[in-house]
Write an enzyme that holds these catalytic residues in place. Sequence first.
Site, PDB file in Angstrom:
ATOM      1  N   LYS A 105      -8.007  -1.076   5.956  1.00 11.79           N
ATOM      2  CA  LYS A 105      -8.160  -1.849   4.706  1.00 11.79           C
ATOM      3  C   LYS A 105      -7.191  -3.040   4.703  1.00 11.79           C
ATOM      4  CE  LYS A 105      -7.534   1.844   1.932  1.00 11.79           C
ATOM      5  NZ  LYS A 105      -7.772   3.067   2.691  1.00 11.79           N
ATOM      6  N   ARG A 117     -12.770  13.041   3.634  1.00 15.90           N
ATOM      7  CA  ARG A 117     -11.429  13.632   3.839  1.00 15.90           C
ATOM      8  C   ARG A 117     -10.906  14.228   2.538  1.00 15.90           C
ATOM      9  NH1 ARG A 117      -7.896   9.090   5.286  1.00 15.90           N
ATOM     10  NH2 ARG A 117      -6.243  10.604   5.502  1.00 15.90           N
ATOM     11  N   SER A 157      -6.830   4.758   8.191  1.00 20.11           N
ATOM     12  CA  SER A 157      -7.419   4.506   6.883  1.00 20.11           C
ATOM     13  C   SER A 157      -6.704   3.343   6.187  1.00 20.11           C
ATOM     14  CB  SER A 157      -7.315   5.788   6.043  1.00 20.11           C
ATOM     15  OG  SER A 157      -7.533   5.523   4.684  1.00 20.11           O
ATOM     16  N   ASP A 187     -13.976   3.324   6.506  1.00 21.77           N
ATOM     17  CA  ASP A 187     -12.974   4.035   5.696  1.00 21.77           C
ATOM     18  C   ASP A 187     -13.591   4.515   4.384  1.00 21.77           C
ATOM     19  OD1 ASP A 187     -10.271   4.990   5.137  1.00 21.77           O
ATOM     20  OD2 ASP A 187     -10.258   3.465   3.581  1.00 21.77           O
ATOM     21  N   HIS A 190       0.851  -1.198   0.000  1.00 16.85           N
ATOM     22  CA  HIS A 190       0.000   0.000   0.000  1.00 16.85           C
ATOM     23  C   HIS A 190       0.882   1.241   0.000  1.00 16.85           C
ATOM     24  CE1 HIS A 190      -4.135   1.489   0.458  1.00 16.85           C
ATOM     25  NE2 HIS A 190      -3.542   2.560   0.973  1.00 16.85           N
TER      26      HIS A 190
HETATM   27  N1  URA Z   1      -4.008   5.761   1.454  1.00 14.08           N
HETATM   28  C1  URA Z   1      -5.111   5.447   2.187  1.00 14.08           C
HETATM   29  O1  URA Z   1      -5.694   4.386   1.996  1.00 14.08           O
HETATM   30  N2  URA Z   1      -5.538   6.301   3.103  1.00 14.08           N
HETATM   31  C2  URA Z   1      -4.926   7.476   3.344  1.00 14.08           C
HETATM   32  O2  URA Z   1      -5.375   8.204   4.223  1.00 14.08           O
HETATM   33  C3  URA Z   1      -3.788   7.804   2.590  1.00 14.08           C
HETATM   34  C4  URA Z   1      -3.338   6.925   1.632  1.00 14.08           C
END
Ligand code: URA
Length: 434
Positions: free
Chosen positions: A187, A168, A183, A161, A82
């Site tokens: 995930k 956001r 966040s 999220d 990620h």
């Molecule tokens: N990636 C995400 O999933 N969330 C964030 O807040 C920033 C990058």
Amino acid sequence: MIPVEIIKHKRDNKVLTKEHLNYFIHGYLSGDVTDYQMSAFLMAVYFNGMNEQETFDLTEIMLNSGKIVDLNYIDKSKVDKHSTGGVGDKVSLILAPLVASCGISVPMISGRALGHTGGTLDKLESIPGFNVNYDLNDYKRILEKNGVVMIGQTADFAPADKKIYSLRDVTGTVDNLSLITASIMSKKLAEGADAIVFDVKMGSGANLQEKDESIKLAKYLISVSKKFGKKAIAVLTDMDEPLGNKIGNWLEVEECLEVMNGKKVSDLEKVNNVLSGAMLYLGKKAGNIDEGEKIAEEKLKDGSAYKKFLEIIEEQKGDTGYIKDWKNLKRTEYSKKISAEKDGYISEMNAFKFGLASIELGCGRKKTDDKIDYLAGIVLDKKCGDKIRKGETVCELWAEDESKTINAENLINEGIIISEKEPEKRNLIIDIID
Ligand code: URA
């Protein structure tokens, strides 16, 4: 509990309890807390921050807002990556099929465009028909069959999220260490991976622009991963200039197709190969990250990543004809070239300004329900360090019509600096933390 009292608690810089957070997040999902109250809450968090315990509690509550997948029935290592968000950061589209082609299972839950940064889901949805919304059963079925699945937050996975993320994006509350950690981790912990590689961006185009904050973010991501029993590595990578030569949803898919078909885009390939290498190492397909990087280079060269990418498109209902036709450049009606005002070297291409320009062109959202123009974007003819002559093209903007390019052009002109002296080369891979 009363929503406004929780907002005031954070506004007054007091520490929130798990009960406060639980009430507020679940209230938001049920409708007892409104968008405007959540926006005020997020802004209070932005200004006053959260301590480590609050961050951990928020992560856990957001994770438990949906299901947590048990992938033990898959007899392979399960590893994901990620990014904390960047401009032109299209790595997931190459890395996911590449690593899957090496026999690692890649369960990937991503996000949409966020603030000035792009999002994997919007890029995937620029492929007609591509589906990023699957329920738990289909997610597991596709992963088992194809070795990789690429979806977004859903009613099943990290629903908190999903809702908070899109708010956001348009309320100036992206760039906060705790909100980013919760966040990302809600995930990543839901999807069922055993190990996670984080690409923590540093520089003008990163979501956290202070270097120290990015390092702290890397440490938070690793420490939360370990608390949940996951192996993790964070690779700190440069995001001072956009990654690769294309910014925009379809344009970025196109650039990935080019790279997977042999075109050299050195910065994109390097970041892709190091991150893939780290995944291969965590998934025990390589003895160390360097060895993993070499395997990644090979898989890119021999067409395995491209072959797997086509399988993903097919499995997730994308139009493979549209993909195979990538050489037939798909573009918006209008384009505008930006040229150099003097001779010299490109010493800065400010990724933040390029990211904002891409929103003006139609690649991102100004309001939660804005429609994206999938073909809009920016193609870079030059990168930092390149020599340039007055009048030569630095980049080309693509948009629906001229009106969309006016603000974008101003931003790009502010973001490009041409100097007489050749600038020093920056490190693309800044550090690796595990
Ligand atoms: N990636 C995400 O999933 N969330 C964030 O807040 C920033 C990058």
